[in-house]
Every structure is written in structure tokens, then in C-alpha cells.
Design a protein around this motif. Sequence first.
Motif, PDB file in Angstrom:
ATOM      1  N   LEU A 122       0.820  -1.206   0.000  1.00  0.00           N
ATOM      2  CA  LEU A 122       0.000   0.000   0.000  1.00  0.00           C
ATOM      3  C   LEU A 122       0.858   1.262   0.000  1.00  0.00           C
ATOM      4  CD1 LEU A 122      -2.819  -0.967   2.553  1.00  0.00           C
ATOM      5  CD2 LEU A 122      -2.761  -1.327   0.065  1.00  0.00           C
TER       6      LEU A 122
ATOM      7  N   GLN B  11      -2.020  -0.905  -4.690  1.00  0.00           N
ATOM      8  CA  GLN B  11      -3.455  -1.171  -4.766  1.00  0.00           C
ATOM      9  C   GLN B  11      -4.111  -0.442  -5.929  1.00  0.00           C
ATOM     10  OE1 GLN B  11      -1.913   0.721  -2.617  1.00  0.00           O
ATOM     11  NE2 GLN B  11      -3.166   2.390  -1.822  1.00  0.00           N
TER      12      GLN B  11
ATOM     13  N   LYS C  78      -8.309  -2.228  -2.510  1.00  0.00           N
ATOM     14  CA  LYS C  78      -7.903  -2.360  -1.115  1.00  0.00           C
ATOM     15  C   LYS C  78      -7.739  -3.829  -0.746  1.00  0.00           C
ATOM     16  CE  LYS C  78     -12.629  -2.197   0.768  1.00  0.00           C
ATOM     17  NZ  LYS C  78     -13.501  -1.547   1.791  1.00  0.00           N
TER      18      LYS C  78
ATOM     19  N   THR D 136      -7.980   5.273  10.491  1.00  0.00           N
ATOM     20  CA  THR D 136      -7.662   5.854   9.185  1.00  0.00           C
ATOM     21  C   THR D 136      -7.496   7.361   9.309  1.00  0.00           C
ATOM     22  OG1 THR D 136      -8.911   4.094   8.087  1.00  0.00           O
ATOM     23  CG2 THR D 136      -8.329   6.007   6.760  1.00  0.00           C
TER      24      THR D 136
END
Length: 207
Positions: A32, A37, A50, A109
Motif C-alpha cells: 500500500l 493497490q 484495497k 484511518t
Amino acid sequence: MKLYYSPGACSVGIHVLLEEVGKPFDLELVALKDQAQNTPEFRAINPKGKVPVLQRDDGSVLTEFTAIAFWLGAKFPEAKLLPADVDAQADAISFVDYITGTVHPNGFTRQFRASRFTPNPADEPKVVEQGKALAAEYLETIDRTWKGGEWVVPQGYSIADAALFFVEYWAVKRVGMPVPARIEAHLKAMLARPAVQRALAASGMAA
């Protein structure tokens, strides 16, 4: 089976479940941090861009943490990752969904990718602080509403524990935030499981 994963991502929870199942599987790295991705090759596998992604033995692809966790528990009942009773199954799935749909995006996040939540770089520190506050609130809620003993649900170790593991690991090992005593004890219990140790070692993550 093949797990598409990224070290340190939530995919470690699915990796743990695969180790618990004990059936052969391969790992496919999706870095990532390098935006892997978003490559055409990976987007052809998962247009959502993802991880985790699980490719089953028949070649079909399953996405979304909750769905993959449920499928592993239902497909391999001998691993006892899902309670036998449908009401208890619903409790476990509800917990997993809370982790993946609320705790992960809003609590963590925001801390790890603040730029997703504001167009103004000057506001990113506020987003991070908000994420820390929300993460603490969510973990306190989990502690306050805990139904199980050592494990999340009363029926024993389940997919719910693998879901809690990745966020509590982030909280303690990555962020260094204090967590409720029950959460801290759960993390220690998880880190003692051979399946968890194997998953972390394969990803180069500290135990």
C-alpha cells in the motif's frame, strides 16, 4: 487459497484466521505504501483497490474483511472460528462489522491518512487528534459492552477476536495509546497464539 495483503494493514486479521484454519494458502504482497493497490493489475482483481482480498481455490475472489472472515469460519467449521448458534454468530459478525465499519475508518484511518478527511493540509493535525479521541472512545465502548471472558464472545475464540486484534495492535504497537485493561489483556492473549505469531512473522511485524 491466496491472500492479497499488505504488512501492517487490516489484512493481518484475515492472515491470522487463515493460520488458525490450517489449510494451505499463498500470500501475495500488495504494498500500500507504494500505491500497489492502484495498479491496473490489482484493480483487475479487486476494483475497490484495497486489501484484504481472498482468492478461493476455485479462482473466485472474495473481498471485505467481514465477508472473508465469515466465509472462513463457515467453510471450515472444524477450526471453530464461528459459534455454532446462529444468535451467537450474529453477535460475532456484529462485532466484526463495528471494528471494520466504525473503529477502523473513523478511529485509525483518520490518524494514518488524515489527508482523506480534509482538503486543507493545515487541518490534518486536527483530523489526527479527532481520530485518537474516537479510537479511545470506541475501545472504551468495547470494554464496557464486553460479553465474553478471555475472548470477545462467550462461546470462545472467534472471527471477532481476529478483528479486534488488528485495531488493538495498531493502538498499542503503532500509536502507543493507552487502552482499557481488558483490551490490553486480549492483545497479550492474541500475541501468545501460534497462529498470530506466524502471521506477524510472515509480514515482518513485531510481536
